[in-house]
Structures are given as structure tokens and as C-alpha cells.
Design a protein around this motif. Sequence first.
Motif, PDB file in Angstrom:
ATOM      1  N   SER A 190       0.844  -1.137  -0.029  1.00 52.32           N
ATOM      2  CA  SER A 190      -0.137   0.037   0.169  1.00 52.32           C
ATOM      3  C   SER A 190       0.807   1.208   0.052  1.00 52.32           C
ATOM      4  O   SER A 190       2.115   1.131   0.488  1.00 52.32           O
ATOM      5  CB  SER A 190      -0.972  -0.096   1.311  1.00 52.32           C
ATOM      6  N   ARG A 191       0.190   2.249  -0.255  1.00 51.57           N
ATOM      7  CA  ARG A 191       1.078   3.649  -0.366  1.00 51.57           C
ATOM      8  C   ARG A 191       1.648   3.913   0.986  1.00 51.57           C
ATOM      9  O   ARG A 191       2.774   4.591   1.225  1.00 51.57           O
ATOM     10  CB  ARG A 191       0.191   4.766  -0.919  1.00 51.57           C
ATOM     11  N   GLN A 192       0.599   3.715   1.995  1.00 58.66           N
ATOM     12  CA  GLN A 192       1.011   3.885   3.534  1.00 58.66           C
ATOM     13  C   GLN A 192       2.186   3.134   3.951  1.00 58.66           C
ATOM     14  O   GLN A 192       3.089   3.837   4.559  1.00 58.66           O
ATOM     15  CB  GLN A 192      -0.216   3.811   4.395  1.00 58.66           C
ATOM     16  N   ASN A 193       2.295   2.028   3.635  1.00 61.26           N
ATOM     17  CA  ASN A 193       3.311   1.088   4.055  1.00 61.26           C
ATOM     18  C   ASN A 193       4.620   1.363   3.103  1.00 61.26           C
ATOM     19  O   ASN A 193       5.638   1.382   3.618  1.00 61.26           O
ATOM     20  CB  ASN A 193       3.129  -0.384   3.858  1.00 61.26           C
ATOM     21  N   THR A 194       4.289   1.778   2.007  1.00 62.10           N
ATOM     22  CA  THR A 194       5.689   2.187   1.046  1.00 62.10           C
ATOM     23  C   THR A 194       6.171   3.503   1.619  1.00 62.10           C
ATOM     24  O   THR A 194       7.350   3.465   1.708  1.00 62.10           O
ATOM     25  CB  THR A 194       5.154   2.454  -0.466  1.00 62.10           C
ATOM     26  N   ASN A 195       5.359   4.396   1.852  1.00 62.43           N
ATOM     27  CA  ASN A 195       5.859   5.589   2.841  1.00 62.43           C
ATOM     28  C   ASN A 195       6.624   5.437   3.833  1.00 62.43           C
ATOM     29  O   ASN A 195       7.920   6.000   3.991  1.00 62.43           O
ATOM     30  CB  ASN A 195       4.584   6.638   3.123  1.00 62.43           C
ATOM     31  N   ARG A 196       6.142   4.544   4.857  1.00 61.81           N
ATOM     32  CA  ARG A 196       7.097   4.171   6.088  1.00 61.81           C
ATOM     33  C   ARG A 196       8.089   3.343   5.560  1.00 61.81           C
ATOM     34  O   ARG A 196       9.278   3.671   6.161  1.00 61.81           O
ATOM     35  CB  ARG A 196       6.204   3.366   6.849  1.00 61.81           C
ATOM     36  N   ALA A 197       8.210   2.571   4.651  1.00 63.77           N
ATOM     37  CA  ALA A 197       9.520   1.761   4.395  1.00 63.77           C
ATOM     38  C   ALA A 197      10.365   2.772   3.744  1.00 63.77           C
ATOM     39  O   ALA A 197      11.623   2.561   3.978  1.00 63.77           O
ATOM     40  CB  ALA A 197       9.145   0.924   3.591  1.00 63.77           C
ATOM     41  N   LEU A 198      10.134   3.642   2.834  1.00 56.28           N
ATOM     42  CA  LEU A 198      10.915   4.413   2.168  1.00 56.28           C
ATOM     43  C   LEU A 198      11.730   5.643   3.393  1.00 56.28           C
ATOM     44  O   LEU A 198      12.945   5.947   3.197  1.00 56.28           O
ATOM     45  CB  LEU A 198      10.150   5.487   1.200  1.00 56.28           C
ATOM     46  N   ARG A 199      10.772   5.927   4.379  1.00 55.20           N
ATOM     47  CA  ARG A 199      11.373   6.706   5.472  1.00 55.20           C
ATOM     48  C   ARG A 199      12.520   6.033   6.324  1.00 55.20           C
ATOM     49  O   ARG A 199      13.555   6.689   6.674  1.00 55.20           O
ATOM     50  CB  ARG A 199      10.421   7.113   6.457  1.00 55.20           C
ATOM     51  N   GLU A 200      12.248   4.642   6.475  1.00 55.91           N
ATOM     52  CA  GLU A 200      13.110   3.778   7.114  1.00 55.91           C
ATOM     53  C   GLU A 200      14.393   3.883   6.242  1.00 55.91           C
ATOM     54  O   GLU A 200      15.505   3.641   7.106  1.00 55.91           O
ATOM     55  CB  GLU A 200      12.620   2.712   7.492  1.00 55.91           C
ATOM     56  N   LEU A 201      14.478   3.438   4.946  1.00 51.56           N
ATOM     57  CA  LEU A 201      15.506   3.548   4.273  1.00 51.56           C
ATOM     58  C   LEU A 201      16.187   4.668   4.035  1.00 51.56           C
ATOM     59  O   LEU A 201      17.609   4.727   3.954  1.00 51.56           O
ATOM     60  CB  LEU A 201      15.108   2.833   2.907  1.00 51.56           C
ATOM     61  N   ALA A 202      15.525   5.877   3.920  1.00 52.39           N
ATOM     62  CA  ALA A 202      16.110   7.152   4.120  1.00 52.39           C
ATOM     63  C   ALA A 202      16.786   7.394   5.424  1.00 52.39           C
ATOM     64  O   ALA A 202      17.952   8.179   5.298  1.00 52.39           O
ATOM     65  CB  ALA A 202      15.080   8.220   3.760  1.00 52.39           C
ATOM     66  N   ASP A 203      16.182   7.046   6.535  1.00 50.86           N
ATOM     67  CA  ASP A 203      16.934   7.273   7.824  1.00 50.86           C
ATOM     68  C   ASP A 203      18.324   6.558   7.806  1.00 50.86           C
ATOM     69  O   ASP A 203      19.372   6.953   8.655  1.00 50.86           O
ATOM     70  CB  ASP A 203      15.879   6.891   8.950  1.00 50.86           C
ATOM     71  N   ALA A 204      18.381   5.254   7.208  1.00 50.86           N
ATOM     72  CA  ALA A 204      19.624   4.530   7.399  1.00 50.86           C
ATOM     73  C   ALA A 204      20.461   5.062   6.044  1.00 50.86           C
ATOM     74  O   ALA A 204      21.669   4.508   6.132  1.00 50.86           O
ATOM     75  CB  ALA A 204      19.117   3.253   7.210  1.00 50.86           C
ATOM     76  N   LYS A 205      20.201   6.125   5.518  1.00 51.08           N
ATOM     77  CA  LYS A 205      21.131   6.698   4.512  1.00 51.08           C
ATOM     78  C   LYS A 205      21.344   5.831   3.419  1.00 51.08           C
ATOM     79  O   LYS A 205      22.396   5.984   2.464  1.00 51.08           O
ATOM     80  CB  LYS A 205      22.317   7.254   5.058  1.00 51.08           C
ATOM     81  N   MET A 206      20.507   5.023   2.844  1.00 49.49           N
ATOM     82  CA  MET A 206      20.612   4.042   1.780  1.00 49.49           C
ATOM     83  C   MET A 206      19.843   4.703   0.512  1.00 49.49           C
ATOM     84  O   MET A 206      20.403   4.784  -0.504  1.00 49.49           O
ATOM     85  CB  MET A 206      19.880   2.917   1.917  1.00 49.49           C
ATOM     86  N   LEU A 217      21.632   6.298  -2.619  1.00 49.39           N
ATOM     87  CA  LEU A 217      22.819   6.691  -2.027  1.00 49.39           C
ATOM     88  C   LEU A 217      23.859   5.611  -1.877  1.00 49.39           C
ATOM     89  O   LEU A 217      24.994   5.941  -1.738  1.00 49.39           O
ATOM     90  CB  LEU A 217      22.573   7.583  -0.724  1.00 49.39           C
ATOM     91  N   ASP A 218      23.359   4.461  -1.566  1.00 50.48           N
ATOM     92  CA  ASP A 218      24.265   3.338  -1.237  1.00 50.48           C
ATOM     93  C   ASP A 218      23.480   1.874  -1.655  1.00 50.48           C
ATOM     94  O   ASP A 218      22.963   1.400  -0.831  1.00 50.48           O
ATOM     95  CB  ASP A 218      24.386   3.248   0.486  1.00 50.48           C
ATOM     96  N   LEU A 219      23.856   1.768  -2.870  1.00 48.70           N
ATOM     97  CA  LEU A 219      23.279   0.430  -3.573  1.00 48.70           C
ATOM     98  C   LEU A 219      23.757  -0.748  -2.948  1.00 48.70           C
ATOM     99  O   LEU A 219      22.976  -1.543  -2.774  1.00 48.70           O
ATOM    100  CB  LEU A 219      23.645   0.519  -5.137  1.00 48.70           C
TER     101      LEU A 219
END
Length: 230
Positions: A190-206, A217-219
Motif C-alpha cells: 500500500s502507499r502508506q506502507n511504502t511511505n513508512r518503508a522509504l522513510r526507514e531506508l532514508a533514515d539509514a542513508k541508503m 545513495l548506497d546501492l
Amino acid sequence: MPLSPELVAFLEKSRWPSTLTAGQMDRLRQDIYERAYPSGAIIFPRGSLADHWFGLIEGMIKVDTVSPDGRSTTFAGVPGGAWFGEGAVLKNEPRPYSIVAIRDSKLAFVPRTTFEWLLAESTSFSRFVIDQLNWRCGYYVALIENRRLREAPARVAFCLSELFNPQLYPSTEPTLRLSQEEIGRLSGLSRQNTNRALRELADAKMLAVEYGSVVILDLPRLREFARQDE
């Protein structure tokens, strides 16, 4: 008709044309052609005749299907620089999926007769197609496992990192012009779960999330995260 500069450059960047003989290359130049499609266009609907092999000169397309009750399932996103569709051409059967442009896209078309002639005449081209099929089979096995066993962040990491597959998609740029909704469809979320997942990956600087796009940023870390439970 002379080939466009974009198509010439695309063939020069692709791996397999440089292995052809002069005569084989002449046949390819004579038969190949290109067409442009706007974002949202259905390039080929499900059930259409598989009479061409495709190269995506620029843009992005998705391979999907719609169930009888109207649910859409996206099997893969295909970025610019890729060749695809060899499986249906080899089986000579209607395509079991739709091909839809999700960005303004330009495609190269190799007729099935030319594709089959190259398979018969060029060992190196046959090797390339075998490698394509092998990598694509591996992708779909991993996709099934990913959707059944992984949590949302790993599923998003998988779908994004696979757009950089060195065999299937060798020319992908670090900035992926995909909306969160499109990433959700590629990930089966879902878009909501995708948004949360992207935030987690962004917080990890990936990766970094921008308006209408994602910047990888970090393949290597993204790939490792996608397969962390294997």
C-alpha cells in the motif's frame, strides 16, 4: 530509413550488437525501428501477439496484469537501457501481461523473424539471450520469496535495488523518477506502507526521497538489506 541518433547510441551502449558480424549488423539496422509513447500509454495489452523483442531507449515501463476482479499486479519495472520480452517471443504465444509506460518512453522494436535469425546465426547473441533468461528467472524466484517472507522495508529495498541488475538493467541512473505509488505497486505494498518503508531506508542513508523521485545513495547496502534474512 536511417536510424535516429538516439537509437544508434542505444545500440552502441548495449552489449550484444558489438559482437555481431558486419552482415548481421546490416540486417539488424535494416529491420529495427523505434516508437515513442507518452506516460500512461498501454504499449501492448495482455494477450497481444509477441512478435517483437524490445529495447527501452529511454523512459521506464512496467510489466503488469489485472485480475478478473480488477486488481492490478506489477511484476517488474523496466528502466531505460534494457532489453526485454525475449521469453514470450521464444514461446511464440500471446503475452501473458501488459506493457505500460510509466514515463514518456521510446522503444526499439526487433521483429521476431530477425530475433530468431540472430539466434540461429550468432553464438554470442544466443549466449546473451540465455543470460537474460537466466537472470530474469532468478529475479522472479527472488520476487516471490521477497513478497511472501520479507517485511515492507526489505520489499521496497529489493524492488529498487533490482532496477540496477547489471545484466538486465545496466544503464540505470542513481535517480529513479518513480512516485511512492509506483514504488508501492512494484513492491506489492500500500502507499502508506511504502511511505513508512522509504522513510526507514532514508533514515539509514541508503536513499533520499525527493518529489517524484528516489535517489539511491548506497546501492550495496540497499542490496544487502533486501536480502538480510537469506
